[in-house]
Structure formats: C-alpha cells, structure tokens
Write a protein that holds these residues in place. Structure first.
Motif, PDB file in Angstrom:
ATOM      1  N   ILE A  30      35.503  36.370  36.537  1.00 17.98           N
ATOM      2  CA  ILE A  30      34.220  35.718  36.261  1.00 17.98           C
ATOM      3  C   ILE A  30      33.715  34.943  37.475  1.00 17.98           C
ATOM      4  O   ILE A  30      32.514  34.623  37.558  1.00 17.98           O
ATOM      5  N   HIS A  31      34.580  34.684  38.447  1.00 12.32           N
ATOM      6  CA  HIS A  31      34.165  33.960  39.650  1.00 12.32           C
ATOM      7  C   HIS A  31      33.638  34.897  40.740  1.00 12.32           C
ATOM      8  O   HIS A  31      33.216  34.419  41.800  1.00 12.32           O
ATOM      9  N   ILE A  32      33.671  36.198  40.504  1.00  9.79           N
ATOM     10  CA  ILE A  32      33.072  37.138  41.459  1.00  9.79           C
ATOM     11  C   ILE A  32      31.567  37.165  41.224  1.00  9.79           C
ATOM     12  O   ILE A  32      31.105  37.398  40.091  1.00  9.79           O
ATOM     13  N   ASP A  33      30.804  36.905  42.260  1.00  5.01           N
ATOM     14  CA  ASP A  33      29.348  36.826  42.140  1.00  5.01           C
ATOM     15  C   ASP A  33      28.785  38.141  41.595  1.00  5.01           C
ATOM     16  O   ASP A  33      29.110  39.224  42.085  1.00  5.01           O
ATOM     17  N   GLY A  34      27.961  38.036  40.579  1.00  5.56           N
ATOM     18  CA  GLY A  34      27.341  39.210  39.978  1.00  5.56           C
ATOM     19  C   GLY A  34      27.995  39.651  38.692  1.00  5.56           C
ATOM     20  O   GLY A  34      27.419  40.433  37.926  1.00  5.56           O
ATOM     21  N   ILE A  35      29.221  39.149  38.425  1.00  5.99           N
ATOM     22  CA  ILE A  35      29.875  39.432  37.142  1.00  5.99           C
ATOM     23  C   ILE A  35      29.478  38.341  36.164  1.00  5.99           C
ATOM     24  O   ILE A  35      29.702  37.159  36.401  1.00  5.99           O
ATOM     25  N   LEU A  36      28.854  38.739  35.071  1.00  8.86           N
ATOM     26  CA  LEU A  36      28.298  37.782  34.115  1.00  8.86           C
ATOM     27  C   LEU A  36      29.231  37.512  32.948  1.00  8.86           C
ATOM     28  O   LEU A  36      29.164  36.441  32.335  1.00  8.86           O
ATOM     29  N   SER A  37      30.075  38.485  32.618  1.00  8.20           N
ATOM     30  CA  SER A  37      30.924  38.325  31.444  1.00  8.20           C
ATOM     31  C   SER A  37      32.124  39.251  31.551  1.00  8.20           C
ATOM     32  O   SER A  37      32.059  40.304  32.187  1.00  8.20           O
ATOM     33  N   VAL A  38      33.219  38.842  30.921  1.00  7.59           N
ATOM     34  CA  VAL A  38      34.444  39.652  30.896  1.00  7.59           C
ATOM     35  C   VAL A  38      34.900  39.781  29.445  1.00  7.59           C
ATOM     36  O   VAL A  38      35.028  38.788  28.728  1.00  7.59           O
ATOM     37  N   TYR A  39      35.146  41.019  29.034  1.00  8.36           N
ATOM     38  CA  TYR A  39      35.702  41.316  27.717  1.00  8.36           C
ATOM     39  C   TYR A  39      36.982  42.134  27.902  1.00  8.36           C
ATOM     40  O   TYR A  39      37.090  42.929  28.843  1.00  8.36           O
ATOM     41  N   SER A  40      37.943  41.932  27.029  1.00  8.90           N
ATOM     42  CA  SER A  40      39.111  42.801  26.986  1.00  8.90           C
ATOM     43  C   SER A  40      38.951  43.762  25.816  1.00  8.90           C
ATOM     44  O   SER A  40      38.106  43.558  24.942  1.00  8.90           O
ATOM     45  N   MET A  41      39.774  44.810  25.824  1.00  7.50           N
ATOM     46  CA  MET A  41      39.664  45.826  24.778  1.00  7.50           C
ATOM     47  C   MET A  41      41.018  46.122  24.171  1.00  7.50           C
ATOM     48  O   MET A  41      42.052  46.012  24.843  1.00  7.50           O
TER      49      MET A  41
END
Length: 372
Positions: free
Chosen positions: A45-56
């Motif tokens: 989430i700290h990488i610029d341009g990544i807005l959200s993280v989901y797992s599956m």
C-alpha cells in the motif's frame, strides 16, 4: 463412461518409476501465512499508485497453499518496476508462499467489472481504500467463464502433466484444487456424484499429505490426476448442455489450437490428443460444437481455434451479452498494455496471438484429416 476410464488407464500408467517427482511441500505453520499476508499488504500500500490491497482465498493447506493478492491501482499506474522488485527481493520462504505469480491488477475506474473479467473468489480487504466489487453476474456469464476455462486449461492441463511425467508435488495439488471452482459452480445446479467424490478425495489429500510417506503421496497424486482428467470430460458435457440453448447473433470466427468438432466424442478426443502428442510433440484440444457460442475471451483476429469447415456453418452465434463481455476484456487488456502490466495477468485471456505460420496451418490441416 467406463470406456473413457479404461482409455485413461490405458494411456497413463500408475507405475511410479516412470514419473519424475519434485517440489515436495514444505512444512509451514498457518500463522506464518497470516503474518506474511499482513506484512506484504502493509508494504504494497506504500507503493505510489496502489490504492488498495485485497487477499484471496483461504490457507486451506499450509505448505501447499500460496498467498494471492488483488491490487487496485490508478489508471495511469507507473510503478511496475517497484512492484516487480518488491516480490523479487522476498526471502526464499516468502517467495514460496507469496510469489507463485504476481498480484492480480484492477483499475479503479473499472472496479465494478473486476469479477466479470477475472475469475476470483473470497476477496478479503487488507489495506487502503475499500471497494464494492459486487456486480450481478448472470448464469450465462458464469457459463461463459467456465467455457473459457475449458478453452484455456481443461482437459489438456492434466493430460500434459501425465504425458510429460514430471510431477511437481505442490503445483499439481494446487492445480487439482483450482479445478474445484468449475465443479462447485455446476454443483449449484446439478448433483453430480463424480464431482463431489473428486472434491472429497482432493480435500482428503490436502488434509493428510503430512502424514503420508512420499511413495504413498506419489500414488495418490497420480490417481487423482487421472480422476481429474475423467471429471474434465464430464464437466465438458455439463457445460455443453448449458450453452446448447444460448441465443445469439451471427459473427465470423477464426481458426486453430482448440479444435471444435461437430462429431465430438470423449474417447476419440482423448485418443487423438495422446497420439498427436507422441507423433508431433504438440498438445491439441478437442471441444464440442456448442463451445463456439460463448467464445469471447479470444479476439476475432486470434488464431487459436480450428473448425471442421466441411460440416459447420462458420456464421457462429454470439449474443449481445457476450459482446459486452468481449468489450470488458478488450478495455482491460488495453489498460494493462498501456501501463506495461501484461506480466501481471496469470491467464492468457486478453492478448492477441501473432499471425499463424504456414507450418502451423499445415500441421492443423493434418490433424483435421486425422479426426474422422
């Protein structure tokens, strides 16, 4: 169906000495999966341009299971290199758990269509903005997804493993587990005994692999791979029934790789798949005529399908619902290409193949003549 089972036994031996086995699963605690999932989510989430993280999914078999992620990115995401470097620099153990493939990519502007494009399930929010991925997916669209999986993977995925005789323990169990997705969809509508039996045997291996010695596990995997192959053909029958009545409008389609047959049957298809492999060192897939109808994931200029030109009218039907799906694929692939993110899709749905060579065309003409 007994004849089909007999032919599978005929072509694929149970003699363990003829197979090469590798990548025995590691003994990893379930808690470590959750710790790593949380760490990777916080880092991404700290990488610029990544807005959200989901797992599956869920960690159903620690040591066999892997961690899958879906990341929502800005439409002009430009930090591919940082993302690649992050996963490349994980420790060996962490790569084993979380780097079977790159994360899936979703673009924020197209968030409502993600589940129509990518066959993902059990999404769990981890970091960043929260999104509503819910979108109504019709039964026809679900059937289309299943037919796409058949085009891409089944039954040749299991035929390939058994013919090559190189058995990756962990990967084989993961592939056998992924196969439960199309089976569970059909089970919502029909009680099919062999589907349920397959899933029960799979779950038994996942639960007991640590207690089995390697020779016993080898035996169980070979048996289950052959059962999965048998079940593939039953699945093709079920999909074929469901797409038989789809109404649509005419459209011309191209040729090669998957062979669509008017006189399809399982025994001849399995026989010719195996014989062609040994003669030409190529895997060819045969599917029934009805599988043309929900043909959406391959472009009209693609050269992955071959038809019996003498027996099939090439004006094949596709309805507006499927055309809309085709546009979703097209828009998604354009976004991936624009941002140089093609490597972040573990499925070959979205990209056009290069023009088929003359040699390849001749090869498939030979195959057409063989299938009489």
């Amino acid at each position: 169906m007994n004849e089909l089972k007999t032919n599978i036994e005929k072509y694929f031996t149970n003699d363990l000495s003829t197979y090469a086995f590798s990548n025995y699963p590691r003994d990893i605690k379930k808690d470590y999966y959750f710790e790593l999932r949380d760490k990777i989510s916080r880092d991404l989430i700290h990488i610029d341009g990544i807005l959200s993280v989901y797992s599956m999914g869920n960690v159903g078999a620690p040591g066999i299971s892997d961690l899958d992620f879906l990341i929502v990115v800005e439409n002009d995401f430009s930090n591919k290199k940082l993302l690649e470097d992050y996963f490349s620099n994980l420790t060996d153990l962490d790569k084993y758990i979380a780097f079977v493939h790159y994360p899936f990519i979703a673009f924020e502007d197209n968030i409502n269509n993600v589940l129509k494009i990518l066959p993902l399930s059990n999404l769990n929010y981890e970091q960043g903005k929260k999104y509503d991925f819910s979108s109504e997916i019709s039964e026809n669209e679900n059937i289309t997804i299943l037919s796409e999986l058949s085009f891409l993977f089944y039954p040749n995925l299991f035929i390939n493993i058994l013919l090559m005789k190189n058995i990756d323990f962990r990967q084989s169990i993961q592939l056998l587990n992924a196969f439960r997705f199309p089976l569970e969809f059909i089970l919502k509508y029909n009680e099919i005994k062999c589907f349920k039996q397959y899933i029960e045997k799979l779950d038994k291996i996942k639960a007991s692999w640590k207690t089995l010695d390697k020779e016993e596990l080898k035996k169980e995997i070979i048996i289950l791979l052959k059962e999965a192959l048998f079940v593939c053909y039953i699945l093709i029958d079920e999909i074929n029934k469901k797409i038989e009545c789809i109404e649509s409008k005419n459209i011309d389609l191209p040729s090669f790789n998957v062979i669509i047959l008017n006189n399809y049957n399982h025994i001849k298809s399995l026989t010719y798949t195996v014989n062609i492999y040994y003669k030409y060192n190529r895997l060819v897939k045969f599917l029934p005529l009805n599988f043309i109808k929900p043909y959406t994931m391959l472009s009209e200029n693609n050269s992955n399908i071959i038809f019996e030109y003498n027996t099939i009218n090439m004006k094949i039907n596709r309805n507006s619902e499927f055309m809309n799906r085709n546009k979703l694929y097209s828009d998604y692939s354009n976004n991936l290409t624009k941002n140089n993110l093609e490597d972040f899709v573990p499925y070959p749905f979205f990209f056009k193949n290069k023009k088929t060579s003359i040699l390849k065309k001749v090869f498939y003409k030979i195959i057409k003549r063989l299938y009489k």
